[in-house]
Motif scaffolding. Structure first.
Motif, PDB file in Angstrom:
ATOM      1  N   GLU A  78       2.253   0.935  -6.497  1.00 49.57           N
ATOM      2  CA  GLU A  78       0.902   0.785  -7.035  1.00 49.57           C
ATOM      3  C   GLU A  78       0.416  -0.590  -6.592  1.00 49.57           C
ATOM      4  N   THR A  80      -2.714  -3.320  -6.541  1.00 52.66           N
ATOM      5  CA  THR A  80      -3.988  -3.689  -7.159  1.00 52.66           C
ATOM      6  C   THR A  80      -4.425  -5.046  -6.620  1.00 52.66           C
ATOM      7  N   HIS A  82      -7.142  -8.072  -7.835  1.00 50.98           N
ATOM      8  CA  HIS A  82      -8.049  -8.609  -8.854  1.00 50.98           C
ATOM      9  C   HIS A  82      -8.696  -9.875  -8.314  1.00 50.98           C
ATOM     10  N   LEU A  88     -10.884  -5.942 -11.624  1.00 51.32           N
ATOM     11  CA  LEU A  88     -10.183  -5.086 -10.683  1.00 51.32           C
ATOM     12  C   LEU A  88     -11.092  -4.760  -9.501  1.00 51.32           C
ATOM     13  N   ARG A  91      -7.557  -0.504  -6.583  1.00 49.90           N
ATOM     14  CA  ARG A  91      -6.331   0.120  -7.086  1.00 49.90           C
ATOM     15  C   ARG A  91      -5.969   1.203  -6.079  1.00 49.90           C
TER      16      ARG A  91
END
Length: 195
Positions: A78, A80, A82, A88, A91
């Motif tokens: 996963e 991500t 930011h 965010l 993703r």
């Protein structure tokens, strides 16, 4: 309890123990396999993204964001991104492999190892995070275990039916022999057993 019942119970217990041991071995093998696969996938993704983070270190999160959108999903991870305020920006897309299915929670908990996300600081305070996600590998392990349980259950049933039939055939003469011995014990010394 009759001899036939004793023999059938012994065979049933031994075959059940064998099947349970095979399931335990399969779970252990799957746990080791999942952990190795997830660790390897995480190392590859971490190396790739650390290099990307270093390459675009001066430019901030925008080039990394564009790279990630073209990259898509990296197996068993996963990803991500930011911004400096914690918003965010990206993703990774959900897995399409066996989408909508999950292994039972207890099984996933038994197979999954704790993992800490790797975080890369980018220019301007943005953070790129990579965390392993073993859910698809665990689901593969669950599917394999269910298949093995079905095969083991069918083998257990067939084996015990076969043993029940064979033991019945093998022990069929015993009541005739016991009856003959009783007649001889009662003094009928001329009695002969049938062929």
């Amino acid at each position: 309890m009759k001899l036939r019942t004793h023999i059938n119970l012994i065979v049933a217990c031994l075959s059940a123990v064998f099947i349970v041991l095979m399931l335990i071995v399969e779970i252990d093998r799957t746990r080791r396999s999942v952990r190795e696969e997830i660790a390897a996938a995480n190392i590859v993704a971490t190396q790739l993204l650390s290099r990307v983070a270093q390459t675009y270190e001066r430019d901030g999160s925008l080039p990394v964001l564009l790279f990630l959108k073209h990259l898509g999903r990296v197996r068993a991870n996963e990803i991500t991104l930011h911004d400096a305020q914690g918003v965010l920006l990206y993703r990774s897309p959900p897995a399409t492999y066996k989408a909508g299915r999950e292994a039972p929670h207890w099984f996933a908990h038994m197979l999954s190892a704790d993992s800490t996300p790797r975080v890369f600081e980018l220019a301007g305070g943005a953070k790129l995070s990579v965390e392993s996600n073993p859910s698809r590998a665990v689901l593969d392990g669950w599917d394999d275990l269910v298949q093995l349980a079905w095969v083991g259950g069918a083998a257990f049933l067939l084996l015990n039916l076969l043993v029940f039939w064979l033991v019945g055939r093998a022990l069929a003469p015993l009541p005739v022999i016991a009856s003959g011995l009783n007649r001889i014990e009662e003094g009928d010394l001329s009695y002969r057993l049938p062929e």
